[in-house]
Motif scaffolding. Structure first.
Motif, short mmCIF file in Angstrom:
data_model
loop_
_atom_site.label_atom_id
_atom_site.label_comp_id
_atom_site.label_asym_id
_atom_site.label_seq_id
_atom_site.Cartn_x
_atom_site.Cartn_y
_atom_site.Cartn_z
N ASP A 258 28.36 2.71 -57.66
CA ASP A 258 27.76 2.07 -58.83
C ASP A 258 26.76 2.97 -59.56
O ASP A 258 26.09 2.52 -60.49
N LEU A 259 26.63 4.22 -59.14
CA LEU A 259 25.63 5.12 -59.72
C LEU A 259 26.29 6.25 -60.51
O LEU A 259 27.09 7.01 -59.96
N GLU A 260 25.96 6.35 -61.80
CA GLU A 260 26.39 7.48 -62.62
C GLU A 260 25.34 8.58 -62.51
O GLU A 260 24.16 8.30 -62.32
N PHE A 261 25.78 9.82 -62.63
CA PHE A 261 24.84 10.93 -62.46
C PHE A 261 23.75 10.93 -63.53
O PHE A 261 22.56 10.87 -63.20
N GLU A 314 25.43 19.01 -57.56
CA GLU A 314 26.20 19.30 -56.35
C GLU A 314 25.94 18.23 -55.28
O GLU A 314 26.85 17.80 -54.57
N LEU A 315 24.69 17.79 -55.17
CA LEU A 315 24.33 16.74 -54.23
C LEU A 315 25.06 15.45 -54.59
O LEU A 315 25.63 14.78 -53.72
N TYR A 316 25.07 15.12 -55.88
CA TYR A 316 25.75 13.91 -56.34
C TYR A 316 27.25 13.98 -56.03
O TYR A 316 27.85 13.01 -55.55
N LYS A 317 27.85 15.14 -56.28
CA LYS A 317 29.28 15.32 -55.99
C LYS A 317 29.58 15.14 -54.51
O LYS A 317 30.57 14.52 -54.13
N LYS A 318 28.69 15.65 -53.67
CA LYS A 318 28.89 15.51 -52.21
C LYS A 318 28.86 14.03 -51.81
O LYS A 318 29.70 13.57 -51.02
N LEU A 319 27.89 13.30 -52.35
CA LEU A 319 27.73 11.89 -51.97
C LEU A 319 28.83 11.00 -52.54
O LEU A 319 29.06 9.90 -52.04
N THR A 320 29.48 11.47 -53.58
CA THR A 320 30.56 10.68 -54.17
C THR A 320 31.95 11.19 -53.77
O THR A 320 32.95 10.58 -54.13
N GLN A 321 31.98 12.31 -53.04
CA GLN A 321 33.27 12.88 -52.63
C GLN A 321 33.23 13.33 -51.17
O GLN A 321 33.52 14.47 -50.84
N TRP A 322 32.86 12.40 -50.29
CA TRP A 322 32.80 12.71 -48.86
C TRP A 322 34.23 12.61 -48.32
O TRP A 322 34.84 11.55 -48.31
#
Length: 393
Positions: A258-261, A314-322
């Motif tokens: 539910d979180l956009e960057f 990069e942190l956001y991508k990691k948390l959304t693409q585990w």
């Protein structure tokens, strides 16, 4: 002389079909290897029975022929079953995604089905194993643990192989094979994942923690809760994706569905610049999960302000693409449904009758139609049973 109809399986499809046929004046007998009627119904939905869904479409079902279920679902819809539930004054409530559950107990649904059977003077042979079936000129001869049973018409409603502790067996598939009716290979569906070590050793410490995620593979995604267990991953999101998962395939878990960057995640970091990243993320994720992600070196244990804009993204991508490759599933022991089954190519979508064997029918989970989590498999049981019963005059 009354037409004799034998139904094998006293689950949702079998009981509903028996009641309908009995009330039409047929001589109906239900055979089941258990000592109790509707065992799987009683276990379902945490004992509350998710008996249907307000939104039922063919897209909610998995089958080699995705159109096969349409006819039955249209002719006996969720609204038809809800009407029956209302006639019996069974209290129910809606949960997420249109799921309907009994207020009181799944026993209410079983009692309703039994009363429908009683109206039609349906007979039951419980604690009875079906051992073999022979086709005869005027029907079938069934060999059972209680002796021989002659019947004019035979309806197989044995379910799948999920939850073998409830007495589920492969007898339905064996009967199909005996009459040269093809079987789509079966496997467990709506089932938790197990994990490889050492990931399991770390994530098992989160057992009992649930988090809203969007889990996906290359074909489909589901946004629901994920539950960490001591064996791996479970919860509605995992159960749903498991039915579409192939061995060795990667799944992607979005921990921030539910979180956009730009609009949400970046402002969160900016407003907590002087905090540790761990404490900042603990505002949107369970603290123990954040600790484990650091332990896995998935994210770093740093101060938020030390992250430059690129590192923030990069942190956001990691948390959304585990990305995780499950070890496997827990199998039929905990599966809620069996994928595959009697090929729909061999059945009439209007009557559920076998195309090549007169007077033989297959309904419910034994057929290659498996629903999503959320009452869809019960609705298929009701709809396929109704389609079958309506074909008898």
């Amino acid at each position: 002389m009354q037409t004799k109809i034998t139904i094998v399986g006293a689950g949702a499809a079998g009981l509903f079909c028996a009641g309908l046929l009995g009330q039409k004046g047929f001589d109906v007998t239900v055979i089941d290897n258990g000592k109790k009627l509707g065992r799987k119904i009683l276990m379902s939905g945490g004992g509350k029975c998710n008996f249907t869904n307000l939104d039922v479409e063919a897209k909610h079902y998995i089958s080699q022929n995705r159109h096969f279920c349409k006819s039955a679902l249209k002719r006996f819809s969720q609204w038809d079953f809800i009407q029956l539930v209302n006639q019996y004054h069974i209290a129910y409530h809606e949960k997420d995604h249109g799921q309907l559950f009994c207020d009181n107990s799944a026993q209410d649904i079983v009692d309703m089905l039994i009363q429908e059977c009683q109206k039609g003077q349906v007979k039951f042979m419980l604690k009875t194993q079906l051992e073999d079936v022979e086709a005869e000129q005027q029907g079938f001869k069934l060999s059972t643990s209680q002796g021989f049973v002659d019947t004019d018409k035979l309806i197989i409603a044995t379910g799948g192989q999920s939850m073998p502790a409830l007495g589920m067996t492969a007898i339905g598939y064996k009967i199909a094979e005996k009459f040269s009716i093809p079987i789509v290979p079966v496997k467990a569906g709506l089932v938790p994942f197990t994990l490889h070590k050492p990931l399991l050793d770390v994530l098992s410490s989160l057992s009992g923690i649930a988090v809203l995620v969007e889990v996906s593979n290359e074909r489909i995604s589901f946004k629901e809760n994920l539950l960490f267990t001591h064996r791996g991953l479970s919860g509605p999101a995992i159960l749903q994706i498991s039915s579409y998962w192939q061995v060795g395939e990667e799944i992607t878990i979005n921990l921030l569905p539910d979180l956009e960057f730009e609009s949400t995640f970046k402002p969160l970091l900016e407003s907590n610049r002087n905090q540790s990243l761990k404490n900042c993320l603990a505002q949107i994720l369970p603290k123990r999960l954040v600790d484990v992600l650091i332990q896995l070196n998935f994210i770093s244990d740093t101060i938020v302000k030390q992250l430059n804009p690129k590192q923030q993204f990069e942190l956001y991508k990691k948390l959304t693409q585990w990305r995780i490759i499950p070890n496997g599933t827990e199998g039929y022991r905990t599966a809620e449904v069996t994928l595959g089954g009697v090929s729909t190519d061999a059945l009439s979508s209007k009557t559920m009758a076998a195309n090549t064997q007169p007077n033989l029918y297959f309904i419910g989970e034994v057929v290659d139609v498996a629903g999503w989590l959320g009452g869809y498999n019960f609705q298929w049981a009701w709809s396929s049973a109704f389609a079958c019963a309506q074909s008898f005059n």
